[in-house]
Every structure is written in C-alpha cells, then in structure tokens.
Design a protein around this motif. Structure first.
Motif, PDB file in Angstrom:
ATOM      1  N   THR A  91       0.899  -1.151   0.000  1.00 10.08           N
ATOM      2  CA  THR A  91       0.000   0.000   0.000  1.00 10.08           C
ATOM      3  C   THR A  91       0.934   1.196   0.000  1.00 10.08           C
ATOM      4  OG1 THR A  91      -0.151   0.022   2.409  1.00 10.08           O
ATOM      5  CG2 THR A  91      -1.923  -1.084   1.223  1.00 10.08           C
ATOM      6  N   GLN A  92       0.667   2.137  -0.859  1.00 15.92           N
ATOM      7  CA  GLN A  92       1.501   3.331  -0.948  1.00 15.92           C
ATOM      8  C   GLN A  92       0.634   4.561  -0.763  1.00 15.92           C
ATOM      9  OE1 GLN A  92       5.095   4.139  -3.486  1.00 15.92           O
ATOM     10  NE2 GLN A  92       3.586   5.245  -4.697  1.00 15.92           N
ATOM     11  N   SER A  93       1.098   5.463   0.097  1.00 14.16           N
ATOM     12  CA  SER A  93       0.388   6.736   0.257  1.00 14.16           C
ATOM     13  C   SER A  93       1.288   7.847  -0.267  1.00 14.16           C
ATOM     14  CB  SER A  93       0.014   6.971   1.726  1.00 14.16           C
ATOM     15  OG  SER A  93       1.165   7.235   2.496  1.00 14.16           O
ATOM     16  N   CYS A  94       0.664   8.827  -0.919  1.00 11.98           N
ATOM     17  CA  CYS A  94       1.381   9.954  -1.512  1.00 11.98           C
ATOM     18  C   CYS A  94       0.566  11.223  -1.328  1.00 11.98           C
ATOM     19  CB  CYS A  94       1.560   9.768  -3.024  1.00 11.98           C
ATOM     20  SG  CYS A  94       2.474   8.317  -3.528  1.00 11.98           S
ATOM     21  N   ILE A  95       1.229  12.350  -1.422  1.00  7.96           N
ATOM     22  CA  ILE A  95       0.524  13.623  -1.496  1.00  7.96           C
ATOM     23  C   ILE A  95       0.195  13.848  -2.959  1.00  7.96           C
ATOM     24  CG2 ILE A  95       0.694  16.125  -1.186  1.00  7.96           C
ATOM     25  CD1 ILE A  95       2.467  15.553   1.262  1.00  7.96           C
ATOM     26  N   ASP A  96      -1.062  14.127  -3.242  1.00  9.93           N
ATOM     27  CA  ASP A  96      -1.558  14.240  -4.606  1.00  9.93           C
ATOM     28  C   ASP A  96      -1.286  15.618  -5.199  1.00  9.93           C
ATOM     29  OD1 ASP A  96      -2.767  13.482  -6.934  1.00  9.93           O
ATOM     30  OD2 ASP A  96      -4.816  13.688  -6.196  1.00  9.93           O
ATOM     31  N   ALA A  97      -0.011  15.984  -5.250  1.00  6.45           N
ATOM     32  CA  ALA A  97       0.429  17.235  -5.867  1.00  6.45           C
ATOM     33  C   ALA A  97       1.941  17.170  -5.998  1.00  6.45           C
ATOM     34  CB  ALA A  97       0.029  18.443  -5.022  1.00  6.45           C
ATOM     35  N   GLY A  98       2.454  17.558  -7.154  1.00  9.18           N
ATOM     36  CA  GLY A  98       3.900  17.596  -7.345  1.00  9.18           C
ATOM     37  C   GLY A  98       4.553  18.630  -6.455  1.00  9.18           C
ATOM     38  N   SER A  99       3.837  19.709  -6.192  1.00 11.99           N
ATOM     39  CA  SER A  99       4.279  20.754  -5.257  1.00 11.99           C
ATOM     40  C   SER A  99       3.025  21.480  -4.767  1.00 11.99           C
ATOM     41  CB  SER A  99       5.247  21.733  -5.932  1.00 11.99           C
ATOM     42  OG  SER A  99       4.591  22.407  -6.983  1.00 11.99           O
ATOM     43  N   GLY A 100       3.172  22.233  -3.703  1.00 11.79           N
ATOM     44  CA  GLY A 100       2.029  22.954  -3.153  1.00 11.79           C
ATOM     45  C   GLY A 100       1.122  22.046  -2.354  1.00 11.79           C
ATOM     46  N   PRO A 101      -0.040  22.590  -1.949  1.00  8.89           N
ATOM     47  CA  PRO A 101      -0.945  21.803  -1.118  1.00  8.89           C
ATOM     48  C   PRO A 101      -1.579  20.653  -1.894  1.00  8.89           C
ATOM     49  CG  PRO A 101      -1.918  23.927  -1.640  1.00  8.89           C
ATOM     50  CD  PRO A 101      -0.532  23.931  -2.202  1.00  8.89           C
ATOM     51  N   GLY A 102      -1.847  19.588  -1.178  1.00  7.58           N
ATOM     52  CA  GLY A 102      -2.504  18.437  -1.782  1.00  7.58           C
ATOM     53  C   GLY A 102      -2.888  17.457  -0.699  1.00  7.58           C
ATOM     54  N   LYS A 103      -3.875  16.630  -0.979  1.00 10.59           N
ATOM     55  CA  LYS A 103      -4.328  15.632  -0.012  1.00 10.59           C
ATOM     56  C   LYS A 103      -3.527  14.358  -0.178  1.00 10.59           C
ATOM     57  CE  LYS A 103      -8.941  17.364   0.421  1.00 10.59           C
ATOM     58  NZ  LYS A 103     -10.250  17.078   0.873  1.00 10.59           N
ATOM     59  N   ARG A 104      -3.347  13.654   0.922  1.00  9.90           N
ATOM     60  CA  ARG A 104      -2.681  12.359   0.881  1.00  9.90           C
ATOM     61  C   ARG A 104      -3.715  11.314   0.454  1.00  9.90           C
ATOM     62  NH1 ARG A 104       2.017   9.990   2.008  1.00  9.90           N
ATOM     63  NH2 ARG A 104       2.986  11.923   2.696  1.00  9.90           N
ATOM     64  N   PHE A 105      -3.314  10.430  -0.431  1.00 14.06           N
ATOM     65  CA  PHE A 105      -4.163   9.321  -0.857  1.00 14.06           C
ATOM     66  C   PHE A 105      -3.371   8.031  -0.727  1.00 14.06           C
ATOM     67  CE2 PHE A 105      -1.765  10.273  -4.623  1.00 14.06           C
ATOM     68  CZ  PHE A 105      -1.610   9.066  -5.261  1.00 14.06           C
ATOM     69  N   THR A 106      -4.074   6.924  -0.642  1.00 17.16           N
ATOM     70  CA  THR A 106      -3.430   5.610  -0.509  1.00 17.16           C
ATOM     71  C   THR A 106      -3.984   4.688  -1.580  1.00 17.16           C
ATOM     72  OG1 THR A 106      -3.201   5.909   1.876  1.00 17.16           O
ATOM     73  CG2 THR A 106      -3.035   3.664   1.060  1.00 17.16           C
ATOM     74  N   GLU A 107      -3.101   3.891  -2.167  1.00 25.43           N
ATOM     75  CA  GLU A 107      -3.528   2.898  -3.140  1.00 25.43           C
ATOM     76  C   GLU A 107      -2.708   1.630  -2.977  1.00 25.43           C
ATOM     77  OE1 GLU A 107      -3.042   4.243  -7.182  1.00 25.43           O
ATOM     78  OE2 GLU A 107      -0.949   4.750  -6.881  1.00 25.43           O
ATOM     79  N   ARG A 108      -3.299   0.535  -3.388  1.00 28.28           N
ATOM     80  CA  ARG A 108      -2.611  -0.748  -3.361  1.00 28.28           C
ATOM     81  C   ARG A 108      -1.907  -0.930  -4.701  1.00 28.28           C
ATOM     82  NH1 ARG A 108      -4.642  -5.917  -0.279  1.00 28.28           N
ATOM     83  NH2 ARG A 108      -2.891  -7.248  -0.786  1.00 28.28           N
ATOM     84  N   GLN A 109      -0.671  -1.434  -4.662  1.00 30.24           N
ATOM     85  CA  GLN A 109       0.111  -1.604  -5.882  1.00 30.24           C
ATOM     86  C   GLN A 109       0.852  -2.933  -5.858  1.00 30.24           C
ATOM     87  OE1 GLN A 109       2.836   1.721  -5.732  1.00 30.24           O
ATOM     88  NE2 GLN A 109       1.416   3.065  -6.798  1.00 30.24           N
ATOM     89  N   THR A 110       1.174  -3.413  -7.050  1.00 34.38           N
ATOM     90  CA  THR A 110       2.077  -4.544  -7.224  1.00 34.38           C
ATOM     91  C   THR A 110       3.271  -4.025  -8.002  1.00 34.38           C
ATOM     92  OG1 THR A 110       0.259  -6.119  -7.239  1.00 34.38           O
ATOM     93  CG2 THR A 110       2.343  -6.866  -8.193  1.00 34.38           C
ATOM     94  N   ILE A 111       4.458  -4.256  -7.471  1.00 30.92           N
ATOM     95  CA  ILE A 111       5.694  -3.785  -8.099  1.00 30.92           C
ATOM     96  C   ILE A 111       6.607  -4.985  -8.313  1.00 30.92           C
ATOM     97  CG2 ILE A 111       7.680  -2.222  -7.894  1.00 30.92           C
ATOM     98  CD1 ILE A 111       5.077  -0.674  -7.812  1.00 30.92           C
ATOM     99  N   ASP A 112       7.056  -5.192  -9.543  1.00 29.22           N
ATOM    100  CA  ASP A 112       8.037  -6.239  -9.856  1.00 29.22           C
ATOM    101  C   ASP A 112       9.412  -5.594  -9.958  1.00 29.22           C
ATOM    102  OD1 ASP A 112       6.212  -8.329  -9.973  1.00 29.22           O
ATOM    103  OD2 ASP A 112       5.852  -8.079 -12.118  1.00 29.22           O
ATOM    104  N   VAL A 113      10.381  -6.154  -9.247  1.00 33.80           N
ATOM    105  CA  VAL A 113      11.752  -5.612  -9.236  1.00 33.80           C
ATOM    106  C   VAL A 113      12.715  -6.748  -9.603  1.00 33.80           C
ATOM    107  CG1 VAL A 113      13.520  -4.445  -7.873  1.00 33.80           C
ATOM    108  CG2 VAL A 113      11.109  -3.943  -7.451  1.00 33.80           C
ATOM    109  N   PRO A 114      13.090  -6.847 -10.894  1.00 36.65           N
ATOM    110  CA  PRO A 114      14.015  -7.905 -11.296  1.00 36.65           C
ATOM    111  C   PRO A 114      15.463  -7.627 -10.881  1.00 36.65           C
ATOM    112  CG  PRO A 114      13.360  -6.617 -13.197  1.00 36.65           C
ATOM    113  CD  PRO A 114      12.558  -6.108 -12.032  1.00 36.65           C
TER     114      PRO A 114
END
Length: 150
Positions: A91-114
C-alpha cells in the motif's frame, strides 16, 4: 629484461588510461523498501535525456512518485520471489500534488523488481521503468534525483 610485443604495450596503456579516466559512481547505493537504486527512472521507450513527465518515476527509498505526486511511502504487505527478482504487494500513500498543497491518498500496488535498476507495475499496463544515471538527465531534472536514501 623481457620485451613485450607492441600490441601488449598499447593494450596496457589503454587499460591504464581508461581506468584513470573512469568516474567513481557517487550516487546512492540500492536500498530502501524495494532495494532499487534511488533516483529517476523512465518508462521503456523513453530517453533519459528528454523524458516526458508521464514517463518519469522517482524512487527515494521510501516509495515511487510521479511528476504529480510526492512524499510517497510504501508499506510492504508481501514480498515473494518472481523470476530473477521479487514481486511486492504494497500500500503506498502519496501527497496528490507535485508541489504545493494536496491531499494524501493511498492505493494498493504490485511492483516487480528484477534488479536494482529496473521495476515494472503490472496493474498499470505492465510498464517497465529503468534507472537513469545522473549524467544522462537534463540539467533541470538532476536536482530532482535523490542525493541519498534512508
């Protein structure tokens, strides 16, 4: 005294010269949540020299952000061997803005790292991203690459 053939001398001279001119990689070592090399990654088919924002991902040891997210933090739910590397369910949470104010959101992800220089996100079209060395990035992106990781 033994005389070496000329081609051996030229080869040794070239080897010594290239070793002296090689730069030491001072960028951060692979690590963090995914054991990737911290820095900027580009999608398959994109060039490090001029990537579109949509093709960029930034790994800072804590999570993977886009041009429109920041302060991403991944929490590993599971990790299993997959081919040559690992598949992470997070589960990854991020601030939904490259800069400035933004809300934090969370999403489930699958990441493959060879390996430490490559990852893919199967649920997001299976796009594969590869690490871009600092010297291959345009000047305006060099400061966006992490200087160190946690």
């Amino acid at each position: 005294m033994m005389r070496l053939p000329r081609f051996v001398l030229f080869g040794l001279t070239a080897l010594i010269a290239s070793s002296a001119m090689a730069e030491v990689d001072r960028s951060p070592r692979p690590g963090g949540v995914y054991r990737l090399k911290p820095g900027l990654f580009v999608a398959s088919g994109a060039r490090c020299q001029d990537p579109a924002n949509a093709a960029l991902r930034r790994y800072d040891g804590k999570g993977i952000s886009t041009a429109h997210t920041r302060a991403c933090v991944a929490r590993v739910l599971s990790k299993r061997r997959s081919g040559y590397g690992y598949r992470y369910s997070v589960t990854q949470s991020c601030i939904d803005a490259g800069s400035g104010p933004g809300k934090r959101f969370t999403e489930r992800q699958t990441i493959d790292v060879p390996d430490a220089l490559t990852f893919s996100m199967p649920a997001k079209g299976g796009t594969t991203y590869r690490y871009c060395p600092l010297d291959q990035l345009p000047p305006e992106l060099r400061s966006a690459a992490p200087a160190s990781h946690p």
